[in-house]
Each structure stands twice: as C-alpha cells, then as structure tokens.
Design a protein around this motif. Sequence first.
Motif, short mmCIF file in Angstrom:
data_model
loop_
_atom_site.label_atom_id
_atom_site.label_comp_id
_atom_site.label_asym_id
_atom_site.label_seq_id
_atom_site.Cartn_x
_atom_site.Cartn_y
_atom_site.Cartn_z
N LEU A 341 7.18 -9.06 -3.45
CA LEU A 341 6.82 -7.68 -3.76
C LEU A 341 6.66 -6.88 -2.47
O LEU A 341 6.31 -7.43 -1.42
N ARG A 342 6.89 -5.58 -2.58
CA ARG A 342 6.71 -4.70 -1.42
C ARG A 342 5.24 -4.61 -1.04
O ARG A 342 4.35 -4.80 -1.87
N GLU A 343 5.02 -4.29 0.21
CA GLU A 343 3.68 -4.29 0.76
C GLU A 343 2.76 -3.33 0.02
O GLU A 343 1.59 -3.65 -0.26
N GLN A 344 3.26 -2.15 -0.36
CA GLN A 344 2.42 -1.17 -1.04
C GLN A 344 1.98 -1.66 -2.41
O GLN A 344 0.89 -1.35 -2.87
N VAL A 345 2.85 -2.42 -3.07
CA VAL A 345 2.51 -2.94 -4.40
C VAL A 345 1.41 -3.97 -4.29
O VAL A 345 0.44 -3.97 -5.06
N VAL A 346 1.53 -4.87 -3.33
CA VAL A 346 0.52 -5.91 -3.16
C VAL A 346 -0.82 -5.31 -2.78
O VAL A 346 -1.89 -5.76 -3.22
N ALA A 347 -0.79 -4.27 -1.96
CA ALA A 347 -2.03 -3.64 -1.49
C ALA A 347 -2.67 -2.76 -2.54
O ALA A 347 -3.77 -2.25 -2.33
N GLY A 348 -2.00 -2.56 -3.68
CA GLY A 348 -2.56 -1.70 -4.72
C GLY A 348 -2.55 -0.24 -4.35
O GLY A 348 -3.38 0.54 -4.81
N GLU A 349 -1.59 0.14 -3.50
CA GLU A 349 -1.51 1.54 -3.08
C GLU A 349 -0.63 2.31 -4.05
O GLU A 349 -0.28 1.83 -5.12
#
Length: 852
Positions: A341-349
């Motif tokens: 998954l893309r970083e923003q998705v994992v970070a909940g952004e």
Amino acid sequence: MVTERPRTVFEVTDLAGAVGERAWAMDRGTERDAPASPGAGDGPAPDPAGAGRVPLAVVVVDRDGLVSHWSRGARRLFGVTKEQAVGQTAVDLLPVAGALPEEDETSPYGAYGSYDGLGPGLDGSLGARFSYPAAGRARLTVPGRDRVDVLWWAYPLVGPGPERLLVLAADTAGLCHDDGRDPAHERIAPGFALHTDFDGADELARRLPDILPSMSVGEGARIVAQVLELGYPVIEFSQNELVPVTPDWGVPRRVERRARREQAARAAAEGLDGGPDHPWGAGAEDAEDAEDLEYAAVREHLEFLNDVSARIGTSLDLARTIAEVSRAVVPRFTDVAGTYLREQVVAGEGFPEGVPDTTTLWHRVAVEHTDEPGRWEDVVPVGEAMPFPAHTPFFQCMTSGEPVLVPRVTEEMGHAIAAQFEKRDIRPLINGRSMLVVPLKARTVVLGFMILLRHPERAVFTDMDRVTGAELAARAGLVLDNARMYTYQENVAETLQDSMLPHIPARMAGCDIATRYLPGTLLGRVGGDWFDAVKLPGARTALVVGDVMGHGLNSAAMMGQLRTAVATMAALDLPPVQLLRNLDDLALRLGDGYLATCLYAVYDPIAGELLLANAGHIPPVLVRADDGRSELLDLPTGAPVGVGGVPFETVRVPVAPGDRLVMCTDGLVEMRGEDIGVGLATLCESAAHPAASMDDACDTIIRALNTRGGRKDDVALLMARLNGLAPEAVAEWRFPPDPVEVGRARAAVRERLHEWGLDRLAEPAALMVSELVTNAVRHSHHGPVVLRLVRGDTLLCEVDDDDSELPSLRNAGPDDESGRGLRVVSALAREWGTSRTATGKSVSFELTLPGG
C-alpha cells in the motif's frame, strides 16, 4: 395417522440430465446418506448413481406466448432442441394445460390433455389473465423414449422485461420404482410452499438464480423475488411431506462426464447405438465437453469472487481488512499473496495524490503463503517500505492501473526483481513461478497492489485468472478505501478531540486531580464528553464535567465551544448559577438541537467547602476521608443547557481535608437494558475502594464499570482529592486606602515569608506587592485594600480593592510617571492575572517555591 419421515431433499439440476451424488437426508440439522426415495424399503432401490437427482427443464415464455429460453434440460426432457423450440408457440411444446392460453382446443395436448393432478386452469391472454402460479403432472410421449411422467410448475412474471411465464419441469422417473410405481406413496404431485418452511431457507433463495437463463443481475433478482413471493416449487409426497426443488451446482463436471462415459461404454459393450444423437453418445459428449469445461471454469471463478466478497469487508479496521483480503485468495486462487500500500494509505492520511513514480514508497502490509513457516517472513518481512523501478512489472501495474500477467518468472526477470532487495536473494522464492500483479484501486487512484504467485508445479495464471484478479482487486480496493476513509476520518476526529480536551495539572491549589477519557465503542466513536479544572482567585479551583448529546465531529466541535466558554467564564469568577445561565444562552445562540449537560463545582480550600450547580447531569460522588463512606450528592437536577428558560440552583457542601469528589459522564454508569441506578451504585462502591494513588483510584472505577459489557458511549471521569489549606498557610491583611500603607504592606510580606522560611522570595515578593498595593490605593474608592498570601504548591499573592476597572498591561513612555507596575509584575512572577469580584477587582501573582 401420518408417520413422520426424515426430510429428503431431491437436488434437481439443469446440467443436461446428469446424474450425481446420493440424496441427503436433512433431520434436525444433520446430514447423512438417505435411501434413494422415501419408500426405498418397500421395493427395489433405484440405481445409487442417480439417487435423489432428477433432470430439470427450464423454459421462459414471452408476452406473445413464444418460447424465449429453452434449457438443455428441456431438450433432454421433451426431445426438442433449443433451435427448434425458441420462437415457437409454447402451448405446442409444453404440457402445462391451463397455464397457457389456448385459442385452439385441437392442440397436441387439448384444453387439459390426458393429465392427472393438474393445477387450476387459467383463461385469458398471457399478459393479463395469468396472475398466479399453476402446477400439474403429465404423461407424454417423447421421440426416441418411452412415455415420460412430468411434474411442472408455471410462474407468471411481471415487470419491464419481455418474460411473462417461467416454467419448470422435472422427470419423476428417479422417484419411482423400476416398474414405474410410486414408491410407497399414494401419489407424487407438484406444489408450492414458502421457502422458509424448510431448513436452509437462505441457501434455497441464494441458489434459485442458478436455474434462470443468463440475464442481468437486476432482471434475475426481479424474477427470483416473484418466485419466492408466489411459492417455492416443491414435490408433495402423499400430501404430508414437502420436498423443495433445489438447483444443484455442487457436482464437478468431470464426475458427470465420467458417468456419461461409463454409460456409453456399457452401451457399446451391449451393442447399443451410441451415435452422436444418442443422449450418451460420443458425439453429444464431445459437443458438450468443451461447453461444460468453459461453463464450469467461469462458474468456479464467479463462486470464488462471491466467496471472497463475503469474507472481506467485515470490519472498517484497516489492518484487519488487509489481512482478510490476503487470506481470502490463499490457497484457493494463489499460493503466495503479498499486499503493498502507498505510504499515505498506511499512515491514515488523506487520499493519495498524483501518479506513482519510481520514488513512491510502497509498504508491505501483509504476506500470506502456503510455504513452510518463516520462508517468506525472513526475506520479505511485513512493514518494509521500498520503491520499485520502472522496469519491474509492479511499476507497470501501479502506473497503468491494469493487471500484469507473467506466466513464468524467468531467470532474467527474477534477477531484475531481486536487485531491489539488499543483502537478500529472493530468486529462489520467485523464479519459475507464475505471477499476477493486480492493482488495488479506488476512484481510478491506485492505493496499492497485490503480488500473487503460484508454485511452479501448479497451473500458470491464465487470461481468465487475469480477469478474475482484476475483479478481485476492484472489490478489495473498494473495501480498503472504505477502511482508509474511516481510518482517516477517525484520525481527524480523534485529533480534534485530543486538541480540545485540556491537559490538567495533577496538583492545583489545595487539591490533587486525576482524569480519564475513554472513546466510545461505536462507529463515529468521538463524542462530546469533556472535563476541565480552572484556577480561580482566592486559591479556589473550578471543577467541570460536561456531555454534549450525540456523537461525531459536530458533537466534538460543540464540546470545544462549550468547554472554552466555561473556562473563560470561570476565569471571570462568575457564580456557578450565573455561569450555567450564560452557558444556556450560548447553546441557544448556537442553534436548535445544541443540548449538553454540565456539572460545575467550585472548591474553596481555605473555607473547606464546595459550591455546586447542575444542568441535567448525573450527580457526583463524595467519598469521606474519615470513615471511607461514599454518597451521591443530592443536587437539583436542572435541565440541560440549550433548553432555555430553566432556573439553576447552587448547593453548598462542607468538605474535610482528604475527601474525594468523583465526577463523570453517563457513559460510565449507563448500560443498555439496565437501570442507571445500578451503575450509580457500582460507581459509589468502586469510588470508596481504597487505592494507593489517585490514578489507581480512577483505574479501579473504570475496571468496575467498564467490564460489565454493553458500553457504547464515551466516558469522561474527573477525581479530585480535596486536601484543603491549613490556617497557618494563609495570611491576610487589610489596609486603609492611604499611600503610607504601601510600606507597611511590604514589611508585612517580608516578615511572613521569613516565618515560612521563604527568605529567597521576600524581596521580589515585596517589590511586586508594593506595585499592586500602590495601584490599589490609587484607584480604591472607600473600601480597604486586602492583601492575602497563600502558601501551597506555589506562593500566591492577591490584592483586592473596590474599583471594578481591571488594569491592563501597557507601554509607558520615557516621560510617563506610571504604567510600569504591571510590567515589573509580569517580568518577575511565574504568572499573574486580574479578575472582577463581587465588590471590585482582584490582581494576583504567583511565585515558584524554592525547589518546586
């Protein structure tokens, strides 16, 4: 007397009259092999290969009375091919007398033919006069076969489509003995019943669409709904046992073809004709094998997708959703599944922006496989983030948004992929395997991708697998996006909530404070509960607990407004009743539906008393220090703020040093289906439990009330230990408004600080007292100037006079003779402030005690 029989479910199929498994007996939820028929003990048993299975013919008639769909089961049952039947008048082909309008009674079957047990006859046109289902039993002659005993069911259809009649027909040969007699029954007849009359009602309803012709999902659902409403097709045995007609897709096609081959072999050995036109001839088998294989493959993939859809999306938790998606495809579809998954998705952004490139970081969030434990985890651990170069199939997938199929990973490709993994050689894991990379998309944006690998000895991924993988990824992408959006909104709400909840110091003047906040367990868990503690003049402390009705961002936002208003008005030292009245007015101005409860208490450690006012909140608990007894304080309930026009009252409660005050919101004590009095009693009991510290006392209360189950609302809890202030820790003087009193005030302060052992603070305190008393003397009207020193956790100094105009900090010019006093106080004090009192104003400052 009718003897109760085990319920036998006869599986009726449209698979070209294929034979299959033994019948299953359903008796109190158990499954076991059953006789071929309910009366098997009364005569020769039929061939076990065909037990419980009868061919099913499915025919659809349009509004003009012409056949529009003719299944292969219909071809086998009636001996007419699809090409010969479609477009022909249905009454000339089907034994459903009375169900179809007949203009000519000289039709091959006549008005009612030679059938017995027919359903009711219906007159009129097919579109208007056929309005309820009919069923019957017929005997007819089929070319190339003996007379066939047929059960039929006919359903009227309404709606925008051309379909107007659905006809189901079944051969009863499998239900009779070899001599054609009914098996120990008075009769066998078709009928209708609610599908809920049988075990597995949902399964019956789910499998019903399988017998319909190929059509859109909407059309199929419309027809199924009508069939279920009119009555499920059943077989009646002796009018006391109903057996549902259930389409069966559970027998693999290879079993059916094997059975046909065995029949053909027996026919050849006996010298029978097994030509192309024979039901089990080689020509018919070859013609159907390709169709069967393709049909079975498509159905297998659809069943897989339906199964995956049912297994994913059971939670809005992002981590759980990721695990569900990975586990759903292993091992049924693939042997290894890695999810990135893309970083923003994992970070909940927020939603990831822009097209991925070679610098985009992809987080490996799940790896599921069927290899030996640890083989993949050691080489490609979960949690690793890495970019992918442009020459890899992963980059191609995430930039194009389309699946990428690699039939076999070659040595060259394996080397190129392995180059991205430093100090790890993944070639033994991927070389020779079939690989499919599918994108996880939502609204055309790639959120991530899945790498699917099959063992070298397993069949490679095909184009059909690519289509299946694309559909799988589309469904998984939507589920992941829902979880991502929920996680993002939850993070926003929690951030808002955390920013609005105050950070209360553990110690304030004369009291120790401990707090707890627990979010709700429902979706949209953020609510409007809050607590606060505000420092007041005279070493007093305001303690507040409130609860905005409702949940979500609106409630959290309103909570922030009300908490800020309470803190501001408390700092102005408004009386509790006046504060709640002002808060009520504010809630009314914010708009309709803005309701909140609030409990406001002012603790005076010098006087040893509490002033409390309540606006619709649950009462607090007071735990006495002398005997450990706890009690709910009897306060006027009042009405929530926002109602308007409701009076509030103040209650004065004396307290002793060491008493504890417990204030909370109703989410802690209120449980669904339980009287709130039970929760309040538990609160009193747990609050009285001895504890080593304030934090331990709060945890004891939370454990006692939170383990009962059923809590959905958020919880705010505030506990204050009322330590009080000893009389020797307070010094107070009254001076006439005369400038000569300024020197006396300085001397009094120095002397008392020497007595308290605070020599280091004597001079700065005397200087600031001189400035404040000078201002008070200058602006006082007639009343005395009151000077008070309070030694607690800090040294507090207050100067009161009868002038209501509050001083302000300002810049003084080089030639100004005044305006520098508050500058001196601001520079030397830990903190300082001003407030109005009932008779004027108060100016105060605090100094940190040595070693504090």
